[in-house]
Design a protein around this motif. Structure first.
Motif, PDB file in Angstrom:
ATOM      1  N   ALA A  83      42.378  32.978  33.454  1.00 36.74           N
ATOM      2  CA  ALA A  83      42.715  33.656  34.706  1.00 36.74           C
ATOM      3  C   ALA A  83      41.514  34.421  35.238  1.00 36.74           C
ATOM      4  CB  ALA A  83      43.887  34.612  34.496  1.00 36.74           C
ATOM      5  N   GLY A  84      41.498  34.637  36.537  1.00 31.56           N
ATOM      6  CA  GLY A  84      40.479  35.483  37.127  1.00 31.56           C
ATOM      7  C   GLY A  84      40.814  36.947  36.899  1.00 31.56           C
ATOM      8  N   LEU A  85      39.841  37.804  37.109  1.00 29.28           N
ATOM      9  CA  LEU A  85      40.079  39.231  36.890  1.00 29.28           C
ATOM     10  C   LEU A  85      41.139  39.783  37.836  1.00 29.28           C
ATOM     11  CD1 LEU A  85      36.414  40.438  36.324  1.00 29.28           C
ATOM     12  CD2 LEU A  85      38.229  40.301  34.623  1.00 29.28           C
ATOM     13  N   LEU A  86      41.250  39.189  39.016  1.00 33.30           N
ATOM     14  CA  LEU A  86      42.251  39.651  39.973  1.00 33.30           C
ATOM     15  C   LEU A  86      43.654  39.164  39.628  1.00 33.30           C
ATOM     16  CD1 LEU A  86      40.230  39.065  43.264  1.00 33.30           C
ATOM     17  CD2 LEU A  86      40.939  41.288  42.363  1.00 33.30           C
ATOM     18  N   ASP A  87      43.756  38.258  38.658  1.00 28.75           N
ATOM     19  CA  ASP A  87      45.036  37.614  38.363  1.00 28.75           C
ATOM     20  C   ASP A  87      45.772  38.210  37.171  1.00 28.75           C
ATOM     21  OD1 ASP A  87      44.552  35.795  40.437  1.00 28.75           O
ATOM     22  OD2 ASP A  87      43.370  34.517  39.107  1.00 28.75           O
ATOM     23  N   SER A  88      45.186  39.207  36.517  1.00 33.35           N
ATOM     24  CA  SER A  88      45.860  39.838  35.381  1.00 33.35           C
ATOM     25  C   SER A  88      45.864  41.346  35.573  1.00 33.35           C
ATOM     26  CB  SER A  88      45.156  39.488  34.061  1.00 33.35           C
ATOM     27  OG  SER A  88      43.899  40.138  33.969  1.00 33.35           O
ATOM     28  N   SER A  89      46.854  41.999  35.000  1.00 33.75           N
ATOM     29  CA  SER A  89      46.949  43.453  35.155  1.00 33.75           C
ATOM     30  C   SER A  89      45.755  44.148  34.509  1.00 33.75           C
ATOM     31  CB  SER A  89      48.259  43.964  34.542  1.00 33.75           C
ATOM     32  OG  SER A  89      48.346  43.622  33.164  1.00 33.75           O
ATOM     33  N   THR A  90      45.328  43.654  33.348  1.00 34.67           N
ATOM     34  CA  THR A  90      44.163  44.251  32.685  1.00 34.67           C
ATOM     35  C   THR A  90      42.913  44.057  33.526  1.00 34.67           C
ATOM     36  OG1 THR A  90      45.109  43.869  30.485  1.00 34.67           O
ATOM     37  CG2 THR A  90      42.732  44.234  30.611  1.00 34.67           C
ATOM     38  N   GLY A  91      42.749  42.859  34.070  1.00 37.70           N
ATOM     39  CA  GLY A  91      41.590  42.591  34.915  1.00 37.70           C
ATOM     40  C   GLY A  91      41.561  43.482  36.139  1.00 37.70           C
ATOM     41  N   ARG A  92      42.711  43.650  36.777  1.00 40.94           N
ATOM     42  CA  ARG A  92      42.771  44.506  37.967  1.00 40.94           C
ATOM     43  C   ARG A  92      42.480  45.963  37.615  1.00 40.94           C
ATOM     44  NH1 ARG A  92      47.078  40.953  39.046  1.00 40.94           N
ATOM     45  NH2 ARG A  92      48.611  42.433  38.228  1.00 40.94           N
ATOM     46  N   GLU A  93      42.936  46.399  36.450  1.00 42.72           N
ATOM     47  CA  GLU A  93      42.648  47.771  36.018  1.00 42.72           C
ATOM     48  C   GLU A  93      41.150  47.973  35.814  1.00 42.72           C
ATOM     49  OE1 GLU A  93      44.930  48.459  32.528  1.00 42.72           O
ATOM     50  OE2 GLU A  93      46.867  48.439  33.573  1.00 42.72           O
ATOM     51  N   LEU A  94      40.491  46.979  35.237  1.00 43.88           N
ATOM     52  CA  LEU A  94      39.048  47.092  35.012  1.00 43.88           C
ATOM     53  C   LEU A  94      38.286  47.059  36.332  1.00 43.88           C
ATOM     54  CD1 LEU A  94      38.549  44.852  31.847  1.00 43.88           C
ATOM     55  CD2 LEU A  94      38.805  47.335  31.985  1.00 43.88           C
ATOM     56  N   LEU A  95      38.714  46.208  37.252  1.00 45.30           N
ATOM     57  CA  LEU A  95      38.078  46.178  38.566  1.00 45.30           C
ATOM     58  C   LEU A  95      38.267  47.513  39.284  1.00 45.30           C
ATOM     59  CD1 LEU A  95      39.057  42.592  39.785  1.00 45.30           C
ATOM     60  CD2 LEU A  95      36.786  43.369  39.098  1.00 45.30           C
ATOM     61  N   ALA A  96      39.454  48.104  39.142  1.00 49.21           N
ATOM     62  CA  ALA A  96      39.710  49.409  39.764  1.00 49.21           C
ATOM     63  C   ALA A  96      38.822  50.486  39.151  1.00 49.21           C
ATOM     64  CB  ALA A  96      41.183  49.781  39.608  1.00 49.21           C
ATOM     65  N   LEU A  97      38.601  50.397  37.843  1.00 48.22           N
ATOM     66  CA  LEU A  97      37.709  51.343  37.166  1.00 48.22           C
ATOM     67  C   LEU A  97      36.290  51.230  37.733  1.00 48.22           C
ATOM     68  CD1 LEU A  97      37.562  53.403  34.789  1.00 48.22           C
ATOM     69  CD2 LEU A  97      36.942  51.480  33.319  1.00 48.22           C
ATOM     70  N   CYS A  98      35.856  49.996  37.946  1.00 46.52           N
ATOM     71  CA  CYS A  98      34.530  49.770  38.524  1.00 46.52           C
ATOM     72  C   CYS A  98      34.477  50.241  39.972  1.00 46.52           C
ATOM     73  CB  CYS A  98      34.173  48.286  38.436  1.00 46.52           C
ATOM     74  SG  CYS A  98      33.938  47.681  36.742  1.00 46.52           S
ATOM     75  N   GLU A  99      35.562  50.024  40.706  1.00 44.69           N
ATOM     76  CA  GLU A  99      35.625  50.478  42.096  1.00 44.69           C
ATOM     77  C   GLU A  99      35.560  52.006  42.168  1.00 44.69           C
ATOM     78  OE1 GLU A  99      35.634  49.067  44.994  1.00 44.69           O
ATOM     79  OE2 GLU A  99      36.444  47.040  44.880  1.00 44.69           O
ATOM     80  N   ASP A 100      36.202  52.686  41.229  1.00 38.41           N
ATOM     81  CA  ASP A 100      36.158  54.153  41.213  1.00 38.41           C
ATOM     82  C   ASP A 100      34.719  54.640  41.056  1.00 38.41           C
ATOM     83  OD1 ASP A 100      38.874  54.325  41.514  1.00 38.41           O
ATOM     84  OD2 ASP A 100      39.301  54.678  39.388  1.00 38.41           O
ATOM     85  N   PHE A 101      33.988  53.994  40.154  1.00 40.22           N
ATOM     86  CA  PHE A 101      32.575  54.341  39.995  1.00 40.22           C
ATOM     87  C   PHE A 101      31.828  54.087  41.305  1.00 40.22           C
ATOM     88  CE2 PHE A 101      28.220  52.894  39.240  1.00 40.22           C
ATOM     89  CZ  PHE A 101      27.688  53.988  38.578  1.00 40.22           C
TER      90      PHE A 101
END
Length: 219
Positions: A185-203
């Motif tokens: 799955a892509g990072l946008l397609d899993s809850s864990t992936g979306r959480e990590l992307l959000a963490l990066c977006e916060d930075f």
């Protein structure tokens, strides 16, 4: 120097995911500001590249990424000399990292992935240098000092600046979760992936605020 945890022993899909997360830490900074009109870079192409990088690995998304890279490279930016200000320098470095990710698609390996990750870390260190060299006090200076003081009590990284330390904390959190990400799955397609992307977006959003301050104070 930040290296991908596990190095060559890490699965290629996890190397790629680590590189995608490194890109996303600078997504907000590159898109939050207007691009120089003379560059001729289509903002929607950059948005597509970030999205496609986070899509499931495979020929369809890779082909679409290469197609967008080819379109990006037709911009006047790539055939002209530029004299970027501070914000534009970060934009250009991030665009360059998107190109590097494209190379990873053609010759997947830890070296290409590490180039993306290390560029991300280098930008954080450079941002610290800009803040430290300013004649003005950063609006969050006290909060940054407390963060570093608390970090020094727990680690031996007291010599690093705020953004380098924050970046490394995000990298560590992301790398610790790579094994839990679905490989298909892509990072946008899993809850864990979306959480990590959000963490990066916060930075990235925190970087945006500092970039606005730098521009306001004359950088």
């Amino acid at each position: 120097m930040v290296r991908i945890e596990g190095g060559a022993a890490q699965k290629p899909v996890h190397q790629r995911q680590a590189a995608v997360l490194a890109l996303w830490r600078w997504r907000a900074p590159v898109l939050a500001f207007e691009l120089d009109a003379e560059w001729g870079v289509d903002r929607s192409v950059l948005e597509s590249l970030f999205r496609l990088a986070a899509a499931p690995a495979g020929e369809p998304s890779d082909r679409a990424y290469r197609r967008n890279i080819a379109e990006l490279c037709t911009a006047p930016l790539f055939t002209s000399e530029v004299d970027p200000d501070t914000v534009q320098l970060f934009q250009l470095e991030t665009i360059g990292n998107l190109l590097t990710f494209g190379e990873l698609l053609d010759k997947a390996g830890v070296d290409e992935a590490e180039r993306v990750v290390e560029t991300s870390a280098g930008l954080a260190t450079y941002l610290d240098a800009l803040v430290g060299g300013s004649f003005h006090s950063h609006p969050s200076e006290e909060a940054h000092r407390r963060y570093l003081a608390d970090l020094a009590d727990l680690t031996d990284r007291a010599s690093e600046g705020y953004f380098a330390s924050r970046h490394l904390a995000v990298v560590t959190a992301c790398h610790g979760a790579l094994a839990d990400l679905p490989e298909s799955a892509g990072l946008l397609d899993s809850s864990t992936g979306r959480e990590l992307l959000a963490l990066c977006e916060d930075f990235g959003e925190e970087v945006v605020m500092t970039m606005r301050w730098l521009r306001m104070t004359g950088h």
